[in-house]
Write a protein that holds these residues in place. Structure first.
Motif, PDB file in Angstrom:
ATOM      1  N   UNK A   1       0.871  -1.173   0.000  1.00 22.30           N
ATOM      2  CA  UNK A   1       0.000   0.000   0.000  1.00 22.30           C
ATOM      3  C   UNK A   1       0.906   1.222   0.000  1.00 22.30           C
ATOM      4  N   UNK A   2       0.770   2.064  -1.003  1.00 23.03           N
ATOM      5  CA  UNK A   2       1.707   3.172  -1.208  1.00 23.03           C
ATOM      6  C   UNK A   2       0.965   4.503  -1.183  1.00 23.03           C
ATOM      7  N   UNK A   3       1.405   5.421  -0.322  1.00 17.15           N
ATOM      8  CA  UNK A   3       0.809   6.752  -0.219  1.00 17.15           C
ATOM      9  C   UNK A   3       1.571   7.710  -1.127  1.00 17.15           C
ATOM     10  N   UNK A   4       0.908   8.139  -2.195  1.00 16.30           N
ATOM     11  CA  UNK A   4       1.541   9.063  -3.137  1.00 16.30           C
ATOM     12  C   UNK A   4       1.744  10.443  -2.540  1.00 16.30           C
ATOM     13  N   UNK A   5       1.072  10.735  -1.431  1.00 17.80           N
ATOM     14  CA  UNK A   5       1.113  12.074  -0.853  1.00 17.80           C
ATOM     15  C   UNK A   5       2.265  12.318   0.097  1.00 17.80           C
TER      16      UNK A   5
ATOM     17  N   UNK B   1      -7.637   6.662  -6.262  1.00 14.33           N
ATOM     18  CA  UNK B   1      -7.713   8.127  -6.150  1.00 14.33           C
ATOM     19  C   UNK B   1      -8.846   8.624  -7.030  1.00 14.33           C
ATOM     20  N   UNK B   2      -9.432   9.754  -6.648  1.00 15.64           N
ATOM     21  CA  UNK B   2     -10.455  10.396  -7.470  1.00 15.64           C
ATOM     22  C   UNK B   2      -9.910  11.670  -8.118  1.00 15.64           C
ATOM     23  N   UNK B   3      -8.920  12.288  -7.505  1.00 22.61           N
ATOM     24  CA  UNK B   3      -8.331  13.511  -8.036  1.00 22.61           C
ATOM     25  C   UNK B   3      -7.495  13.178  -9.266  1.00 22.61           C
ATOM     26  N   UNK B   4      -7.858  13.761 -10.415  1.00 23.25           N
ATOM     27  CA  UNK B   4      -7.196  13.398 -11.669  1.00 23.25           C
ATOM     28  C   UNK B   4      -5.712  13.745 -11.667  1.00 23.25           C
ATOM     29  N   UNK B   5      -5.325  14.805 -10.940  1.00 23.85           N
ATOM     30  CA  UNK B   5      -3.905  15.178 -10.878  1.00 23.85           C
ATOM     31  C   UNK B   5      -3.095  14.050 -10.232  1.00 23.85           C
ATOM     32  N   UNK B   6      -3.580  13.531  -9.117  1.00 21.77           N
ATOM     33  CA  UNK B   6      -2.879  12.448  -8.432  1.00 21.77           C
ATOM     34  C   UNK B   6      -2.872  11.175  -9.278  1.00 21.77           C
ATOM     35  N   UNK B   7      -3.980  10.921  -9.965  1.00 24.01           N
ATOM     36  CA  UNK B   7      -4.058   9.731 -10.823  1.00 24.01           C
ATOM     37  C   UNK B   7      -3.038   9.830 -11.949  1.00 24.01           C
ATOM     38  N   UNK B   8      -2.998  10.995 -12.612  1.00 26.28           N
ATOM     39  CA  UNK B   8      -2.056  11.172 -13.720  1.00 26.28           C
ATOM     40  C   UNK B   8      -0.607  11.056 -13.245  1.00 26.28           C
ATOM     41  N   UNK B   9      -0.356  11.552 -12.037  1.00 28.14           N
ATOM     42  CA  UNK B   9       0.987  11.442 -11.467  1.00 28.14           C
ATOM     43  C   UNK B   9       1.369   9.974 -11.272  1.00 28.14           C
ATOM     44  N   UNK B  10       0.432   9.197 -10.740  1.00 31.49           N
ATOM     45  CA  UNK B  10       0.700   7.771 -10.526  1.00 31.49           C
ATOM     46  C   UNK B  10       0.893   7.053 -11.851  1.00 31.49           C
ATOM     47  N   UNK B  11       0.035   7.356 -12.837  1.00 33.86           N
ATOM     48  CA  UNK B  11       0.125   6.677 -14.127  1.00 33.86           C
ATOM     49  C   UNK B  11       1.444   6.988 -14.839  1.00 33.86           C
ATOM     50  N   UNK B  12       1.897   8.238 -14.718  1.00 32.78           N
ATOM     51  CA  UNK B  12       3.157   8.597 -15.365  1.00 32.78           C
ATOM     52  C   UNK B  12       4.324   7.821 -14.773  1.00 32.78           C
ATOM     53  N   UNK B  13       4.255   7.510 -13.476  1.00 29.89           N
ATOM     54  CA  UNK B  13       5.306   6.717 -12.853  1.00 29.89           C
ATOM     55  C   UNK B  13       5.202   5.247 -13.250  1.00 29.89           C
TER      56      UNK B  13
ATOM     57  N   UNK C   1      -8.322   1.999 -12.351  1.00 25.37           N
ATOM     58  CA  UNK C   1      -8.680   3.293 -11.743  1.00 25.37           C
ATOM     59  C   UNK C   1     -10.194   3.345 -11.569  1.00 25.37           C
ATOM     60  N   UNK C   2     -10.676   4.445 -10.995  1.00 24.32           N
ATOM     61  CA  UNK C   2     -12.111   4.710 -10.926  1.00 24.32           C
ATOM     62  C   UNK C   2     -12.565   5.418 -12.202  1.00 24.32           C
ATOM     63  N   UNK C   3     -13.842   5.182 -12.576  1.00 25.04           N
ATOM     64  CA  UNK C   3     -14.332   5.766 -13.812  1.00 25.04           C
ATOM     65  C   UNK C   3     -14.454   7.283 -13.737  1.00 25.04           C
ATOM     66  N   UNK C   4     -14.520   7.859 -12.519  1.00 28.01           N
ATOM     67  CA  UNK C   4     -14.622   9.324 -12.398  1.00 28.01           C
ATOM     68  C   UNK C   4     -13.475  10.027 -13.108  1.00 28.01           C
TER      69      UNK C   4
ATOM     70  N   UNK D   1     -12.394   9.436 -15.920  1.00 32.16           N
ATOM     71  CA  UNK D   1     -12.746   9.635 -17.330  1.00 32.16           C
ATOM     72  C   UNK D   1     -13.357  11.009 -17.572  1.00 32.16           C
ATOM     73  N   UNK D   2     -13.946  11.593 -16.524  1.00 32.98           N
ATOM     74  CA  UNK D   2     -14.594  12.891 -16.657  1.00 32.98           C
ATOM     75  C   UNK D   2     -13.659  14.033 -16.292  1.00 32.98           C
ATOM     76  N   UNK D   3     -12.370  13.728 -16.215  1.00 33.14           N
ATOM     77  CA  UNK D   3     -11.371  14.720 -15.830  1.00 33.14           C
ATOM     78  C   UNK D   3     -11.290  15.855 -16.843  1.00 33.14           C
ATOM     79  N   UNK D   4     -10.940  17.043 -16.326  1.00 33.46           N
ATOM     80  CA  UNK D   4     -10.731  18.197 -17.221  1.00 33.46           C
ATOM     81  C   UNK D   4      -9.396  18.090 -17.941  1.00 33.46           C
ATOM     82  N   UNK D   5      -8.512  17.232 -17.434  1.00 29.43           N
ATOM     83  CA  UNK D   5      -7.208  17.033 -18.084  1.00 29.43           C
ATOM     84  C   UNK D   5      -7.008  15.534 -18.331  1.00 29.43           C
ATOM     85  N   UNK D   6      -7.784  14.950 -19.254  1.00 32.70           N
ATOM     86  CA  UNK D   6      -7.700  13.505 -19.491  1.00 32.70           C
ATOM     87  C   UNK D   6      -6.332  13.104 -20.043  1.00 32.70           C
ATOM     88  N   UNK D   7      -5.781  12.027 -19.509  1.00 36.76           N
ATOM     89  CA  UNK D   7      -4.462  11.553 -19.934  1.00 36.76           C
ATOM     90  C   UNK D   7      -4.631  10.465 -20.991  1.00 36.76           C
ATOM     91  N   UNK D   8      -5.209  10.837 -22.145  1.00 40.12           N
ATOM     92  CA  UNK D   8      -5.530   9.869 -23.182  1.00 40.12           C
ATOM     93  C   UNK D   8      -4.338   8.997 -23.578  1.00 40.12           C
TER      94      UNK D   8
END
Length: 411
Positions: free
Chosen positions: A239-243, A266-278, A291-294, A296-303
């Motif tokens: 279990x890893x805390x990104x924060x 995570x639900x915050x898209x910024x934190x999700x994108x940070x994790x995905x980039x790693x 991830x959670x489907x929420x 997908x509704x991000x303002x900054x989708x990491x397509x």
């Protein structure tokens, strides 16, 4: 011979001939039925015994329809529309069940408006004292009125719309509302089913900076890890805390070449994108990423990253109208009920399909339906009983994968 005697003789001969013709006709018909069990229209003949449904259940739907036109406020009107949309899905499901399932459902619909006294009076009607399932009511006072009544019976109350209904004792109640233990039970079950006997390492990611959700995510990750502990080596879970800065970057904890399963809780898209980039730094190891489907509704989708990692998304209830089975069902509802389905329509369809599948287990269906997977044209169900209050909660709906700017239902 007199005219009168002649008349009597002719009349007697007519009756003899008529009776003879009837006997011959019936004999020929019997021979025909014996030779051809089905008639020319393809319908079962009277000589064939039609098989009966071997599971018989009684279901009541108590929702606010305001059928007398008393929906005079925006809230009332919204309730009425939701109820009608839900009912359309229920009807579509019952049509399918009657044709394909060996379960017979006696179905009753009642209008409760938004009046808890109507709910009470309906439940005390003789015909509703032996309901197997009561779907509804959907307003707080109605639920509070119905709960003590149904808990004294063998009736199960099914709350179809997601709402935060809190009570110490929720026995005899199935709810669509969110519940952490139900969520965690589904996730651990899903991971086990998908990756059984595979040499995978599980990484559960959360971010303590998300406040309340971060704390809930950490608690959920801990439950999932505990659930998986029975069949999976916990040394292969983390279990890893990104924060937390002191944890350093996630990539430093990973070993290239190992096979990983990531759950980005995570639900915050910024934190999700940070994790995905790693995670992307080990893409050569073909990691499984959820991830959670929420997101997908991000303002900054990491397509681009979603595509590269073939990210999969858990959803409670997300209807993709381009999905093949969903599109087929949508067409059927439009053609049959002249109504374009919305989310509540699919909920109605899903709920009745689930109940019919659970009913197939017989009178002990409630216990038998727990922790089992039910999947249909729209999504699926996974029901889990919360040991703290006895309530049964729906912990899952569907899993989607992202690929080339499109969503595909994976499960």
């Amino acid at each position: 011979m007199s005219l009168k005697s002649m008349s009597v003789l002719l009349r007697n001969c007519f009756f003899v001939i008529l009776i003879s013709l009837c006997l011959v006709s019936n004999f020929l018909k019997a021979q025909s039925v014996a030779a051809y069990p089905n008639n020319s229209h393809g319908e079962p003949s009277a000589a064939i015994e039609i098989p009966k449904k071997d599971k018989h259940f009684k279901v009541g739907l108590f929702l606010p329809f305001f059928k007398e036109g008393t929906d005079t406020t925006p809230v009332m009107h919204a309730f009425a529309l939701s109820s009608l949309d839900y009912l359309a899905g229920v009807k579509a499901a019952i049509d399918s069940i009657e044709k394909t399932e060996n379960v017979k459902i006696d179905f009753f619909v009642e209008d409760t408006e938004l009046d808890s006294s109507i709910v009470e009076s309906l439940l005390y009607k003789e015909e509703y004292r032996d309901l197997d399932v009561l779907i509804g009511p959907v307003f707080q006072s109605g639920v509070e009125m119905a709960t003590p009544i149904i808990q004294k019976r063998n009736t199960i109350m099914y709350l179809p719309f997601e709402k935060d209904y809190n009570a110490e004792k929720l026995s005899n109640i199935i709810s669509s509302q969110k519940n952490m233990t139900a969520y965690a039970a589904y996730f651990s079950s899903y991971f086990e089913r998908q990756f059984a006997n595979q040499n995978k390492q599980y990484i559960f990611l959360y971010n303590s900076k998300e406040g309340k959700f971060g704390r809930e995510a950490h608690a959920m990750d801990s439950i999932i890890k505990l659930d998986l502990n029975a069949n999976i080596d916990t040394s292969k879970m983390m279990i890893f805390d990104l924060g937390k800065k002191e944890n350093g970057p996630l990539a430093s904890k990973l070993v290239k070449g190992n096979q990983y399963v990531f759950f980005v809780n995570c639900k915050n898209s910024y934190f999700v994108n940070e994790a995905l980039s790693q995670i992307k730094t080990i893409v050569s190891s073909a990691p499984e990423v959820f991830c959670y489907f929420e997101v997908l509704e991000s303002e900054v989708p990491a397509y681009e990253i979603w595509d590269t990692l073939k990210v999969k998304f858990f959803s409670r209830f997300f209807v993709n109208f381009e999905d093949g089975p969903t599109g087929t069902l949508r067409k059927k509802i439009i053609e049959s009920y002249n109504q374009d389905p919305v989310e509540f329509t699919y909920k109605g369809y899903n709920d009745i399909l689930f109940l019919s599948q659970a009913f197939a287990d017989g009178k002990d269906w409630l216990n038998n339906c727990l922790n089992k997977d039910y999947v249909n044209e729209v999504a699926g169900f996974y029901y889990h009983q919360d040991p703290s209050n006895g309530g049964i909660f729906n912990g899952y709906h569907a899993v989607w994968r992202y690929e080339k700017l499109k969503l595909y239902r994976q499960y």
